[in-house]
Design a protein around this motif. Structure first.
Motif, short mmCIF file in Angstrom:
data_model
loop_
_atom_site.label_atom_id
_atom_site.label_comp_id
_atom_site.label_asym_id
_atom_site.label_seq_id
_atom_site.Cartn_x
_atom_site.Cartn_y
_atom_site.Cartn_z
N THR A 6 0.85 -1.18 0.00
CA THR A 6 0.00 0.00 0.00
C THR A 6 0.88 1.23 0.00
O THR A 6 2.03 1.18 0.41
CB THR A 6 -0.91 0.05 1.24
OG1 THR A 6 -0.09 0.06 2.42
CG2 THR A 6 -1.82 -1.16 1.28
N ARG A 7 0.32 2.32 -0.46
CA ARG A 7 1.07 3.56 -0.51
C ARG A 7 0.07 4.69 -0.40
O ARG A 7 -0.96 4.67 -1.04
CB ARG A 7 1.85 3.65 -1.82
CG ARG A 7 2.63 4.94 -1.98
CD ARG A 7 3.54 4.88 -3.18
NE ARG A 7 4.67 4.01 -2.92
CZ ARG A 7 5.74 3.96 -3.70
NH1 ARG A 7 5.82 4.69 -4.77
NH2 ARG A 7 6.74 3.15 -3.41
N ASP A 57 -2.42 5.94 -6.17
CA ASP A 57 -3.68 5.37 -5.77
C ASP A 57 -4.78 5.81 -6.71
O ASP A 57 -4.58 6.65 -7.57
CB ASP A 57 -3.99 5.75 -4.31
CG ASP A 57 -3.08 4.99 -3.35
OD1 ASP A 57 -3.29 3.78 -3.20
OD2 ASP A 57 -2.17 5.60 -2.78
N PRO A 99 -6.98 0.23 1.83
CA PRO A 99 -5.81 -0.67 1.90
C PRO A 99 -5.94 -1.76 2.95
O PRO A 99 -5.40 -2.85 2.79
CB PRO A 99 -4.66 0.30 2.24
CG PRO A 99 -5.09 1.61 1.66
CD PRO A 99 -6.57 1.66 1.87
N GLU A 415 -0.85 -2.98 -5.76
CA GLU A 415 -1.34 -1.77 -5.11
C GLU A 415 -2.45 -1.17 -5.95
O GLU A 415 -2.78 -1.66 -7.03
CB GLU A 415 -0.20 -0.75 -4.94
CG GLU A 415 0.43 -0.32 -6.25
CD GLU A 415 1.64 0.58 -6.06
OE1 GLU A 415 1.95 0.92 -4.90
OE2 GLU A 415 2.28 0.94 -7.06
#
Length: 688
Positions: A6-7, A57, A99, A415
């Motif tokens: 995740t970011r 995202d 996430p 992601e």
């Protein structure tokens, strides 16, 4: 699966016109796979953005007003129907997945069998060099990286092979894209393709496409790849003209390129297709015609025509701005080049099967790209690849080092998960229909009730403008695009998406009267009357005029004469704001029905964070802008209250101005000539 990468969100980035499964955007949202719109390389259309553009995202995409896609009367359908291209991202309407839920969601996707055939995309994120026009360069190719990369991909294929999602039904087409897959050595290519055939349930007639360039791709590699199972090779030619190619960073001269392609065609063991770009710096009608004739002379099975897309701040943009290259063709000349390409290829015996693709015979099926437009499930392999299935989209981490670190930790290097929009089937019917040249309005209406009624004003307007024509087939009314309509395909797509929005929310299709301007008390003339009024005199407060005539401010702005207004795509938001930081004091205006707020000062630097474009600096202008609500940017130079003015105006999805930035006035009330010069230069660089 022990976790998913995740970011945090890093802003909106530039989705571009990217490869639909290498983290990209709509293949016609801006041009060629390597010109800023690769269907699978760079920024994931299913919940991501350009890999190097800062968007990690799922990006929000604000709705656009239906009225903003009406063509003002009197405009030439081919060259000036719209001020610039609109962007219709495939992820529009998707919602980001928390996430914290991503691991469980992705696990369920892979544990759920599918009944329909799928596509597969495999990404090779390496290039021997960066071409000047490319917006997707990621990693410099090093021969010593080949073995480890192929090991990684084959292991990924093996690990996913037994999951119900992969194993349950055939795969109709595989696309090996990049990057430059043909940069791999012959043995590596063969092992990669063999891994696909070993681990994936490919259909007996599965189309396996290898994308690449002719440089460093000779018969040895071609024979190895074809022997392993490749049956279609797609080459990024862009142009055969040696001078144009060298300017762009392409290494082979025309004679060398023709010889290399001729050898591949002579093998007779795979379909050979290529891409051409129109609108390139220095390209003339003669060089474009020569490119088209060369495709026919070489005996290629198919060719795809892409419009050049210039990335703001990219190497091609900088080279043109510095005078190192001649300017690229304006959009009107691109339109003429597209129409000339359609006519010439048709005369040479090619058949147009999509907006951009032309074939010699039914043997060239173009299965993968056609399937992407129809919304088929897509399985993603390799760093940077994007996939979709069971209502979910995802993107594989593209950075090699980060991907391997996550794998070493037992975490899935995935992601940017998002849930596909509720109206995705209707969107796909629109996208696929326009791509093939004919949309079945009844089918879309059955998937999204109310669509046909909502779209009726657009359909009527586009017919009058010459963008579409009626096409009744089997009792069902279809919307057939003309050549002009095909050129403006992204605008038509965006317009019909806006009709979907209106059908879904009929209560928002009209706004309550706003009585803050006394002029609103006057009767409301028609939009045509406003267009005629602005053509005769472009002065006046556009917000007031728009409300008087029952249209949005954006629609009124689009009615300004071409000499007074040009547009830049909303994706240029950060480029424009960044450029303005060096202009000195300007006038920042926010105009709503309740207030006209003015602030003079320098435009401060901005950065994306927490969903906003945040302005910070030593200036009275500051704050936080929801940049993802920006759907259009207008460069307006017109008389205002009797004085000439220059402004850059940013519009939201409701068709209203978010804010405007005006060139400052000197004490004698004249405009600052230095800022005017910069305004014109920026408009020429960024506007469509």
């Amino acid at each position: 699966m022990h976790g998913i990468a995740t970011r945090p969100a890093a802003g909106v980035g530039h989705p571009g016109e990217a490869h639909p499964h290498a983290g990209g955007g709509h293949p016609h949202a801006g041009g060629h796979p390597h010109a800023g719109a690769h269907p699978h390389a760079g920024s994931h259309p299913h919940g991501g953005g350009h890999a190097s553009g800062g968007m990690r995202d799922h990006p929000a995409s604000a709705p656009q007003s239906l009225e903003s896609f009406l063509v003002p009367p009197g405009r030439d359908a081919l060259t000036e129907a719209f001020a610039g291209r609109s962007f219709a991202p495939p992820w529009r309407g998707s919602t980001a997945i928390d996430p914290a839920e991503a691991e469980a969601v992705l696990a369920r996707v892979f544990e759920t069998p599918r009944e329909e055939p799928a596509l597969a995309y495999l990404h090779v994120p390496y290039c021997q060099s960066r071409c000047l026009f490319c917006g997707f360069f990621q990693n410099v190719w090093r021969p010593e990286a080949a073995e480890a990369y192929v090991d990684d991909i084959v292991a990924e294929l093996a690990a996913r092979a037994t999951t119900p999602l992969v194993a349950s039904a055939p795969i109709a087409a595989v696309y090996i894209g990049g990057g430059t897959p043909t940069g791999l050595p012959a043995a590596g290519l063969a092992r990669l393709v063999a891994g696909l055939r070993t681990h994936l349930p490919l259909a007996p007639d599965c189309e396996v496409t290898l994308e690449g360039r002719s440089y460093d791709f000779g018969l040895t590699k071609a024979v190895a790849a074809i022997g392993a199972g490749v049956n279609r090779i797609s080459l990024g030619v862009q142009s055969f003209d040696t001078t144009i190619r060298r300017r762009l960073g392409r290494k082979l001269a025309e004679e060398e390129l023709r010889a290399a392609i001729g050898e591949l065609v002579a093998l007779g063991r795979a379909k050979i297709v290529c891409d051409l770009i129109y609108g390139l710096p220095g390209q003339t009608e003669e060089t474009w015609a020569h490119d088209l004739d060369t495709v026919a002379a070489l005996g290629l099975d198919g060719v795809t025509l892409y419009a050049l897309n210039i990335w703001g701040g990219g190497p091609l943009s900088r080279a043109i701005a510095a005078g190192k290259l001649p300017p690229a063709s304006p959009i009107a000349r691109q339109a003429e080049a597209y129409a000339a390409g359609v006519a010439r290829l048709t005369a040479l015996g090619f058949r147009q099967v999509s907006q951009s693709h032309f074939v010699r015979s039914d043997a060239e099926r173009n299965v993968y790209n056609a399937g992407i437009k129809r919304g088929m499930p897509c399985l993603a392999f390799g760093p940077g690849a994007g996939g979709q299935a069971h209502g979910v989209r995802w993107r594989n981490v593209i950075e090699i080092a980060r991907r391997r670190a996550l794998q070493a930790e037992g975490r899935a290097p995935v992601e940017g998960l998002s849930r596909m929009p509720v109206r995705y089937a209707a969107q796909a019917a629109i996208t696929a229909g326009l791509e093939s040249g004919s949309v079945d309005l009844a089918v879309v209406d059955s998937l999204a009730p109310g669509f046909a009624a909502a779209a009726a004003p657009l359909v009527a307007n586009w017919r009058d403008a010459g963008l579409v024509a009626p096409d009744s087939e089997g009792g069902s009314e279809r919307l057939r695009t003309t050549t002009a309509g095909a050129f403006w395909i992204t605008n038509l797509t965006s317009g019909l998406y806006a009709a979907l929005d209106r059908a879904a929310q009929p209560s928002t299709s009209s706004k309550e009267p706003r009585m803050t301007d006394t002029a609103l008390a006057a009767p409301a003339p028609s939009p045509d009357a406003l267009a005629a009024q602005l053509a005769a005199n472009p002065d006046g407060v556009l917000e007031v005029l728009a409300r008087q005539h029952g249209v949005s401010t954006l629609a009124a702005t689009r009615m300004l004469p071409a000499a007074n207004c040009t547009f830049a795509p909303a994706e240029k938001f950060a480029d424009v704001m960044g450029e303005l930081t060096g202009w000195g004091t300007m006038l920042f205006i926010v105009h709503t029905p309740s207030i006209v707020l003015e602030c003079a000062g320098a435009i401060p630097p901005g950065e994306f964070g927490r969903g906003y474009f945040n302005l910070h600096g030593d200036s009275p202008i500051g704050g936080h802008i929801k940049a993802d609500r920006c759907t259009a940017i207008a460069f307006v130079r017109r008389p205002f209250m009797g004085r000439e003015s220059c402004s850059i105006q940013f519009f939201d999805g409701d068709g209203e101005a978010m804010f405007k930035i005006f060139v400052r006035r000197l004490p004698d009330r004249s405009m600052d000539p230095e800022q005017v010069e910069k305004f014109e230069a920026l408009r020429a660089t960024l506007a469509g």
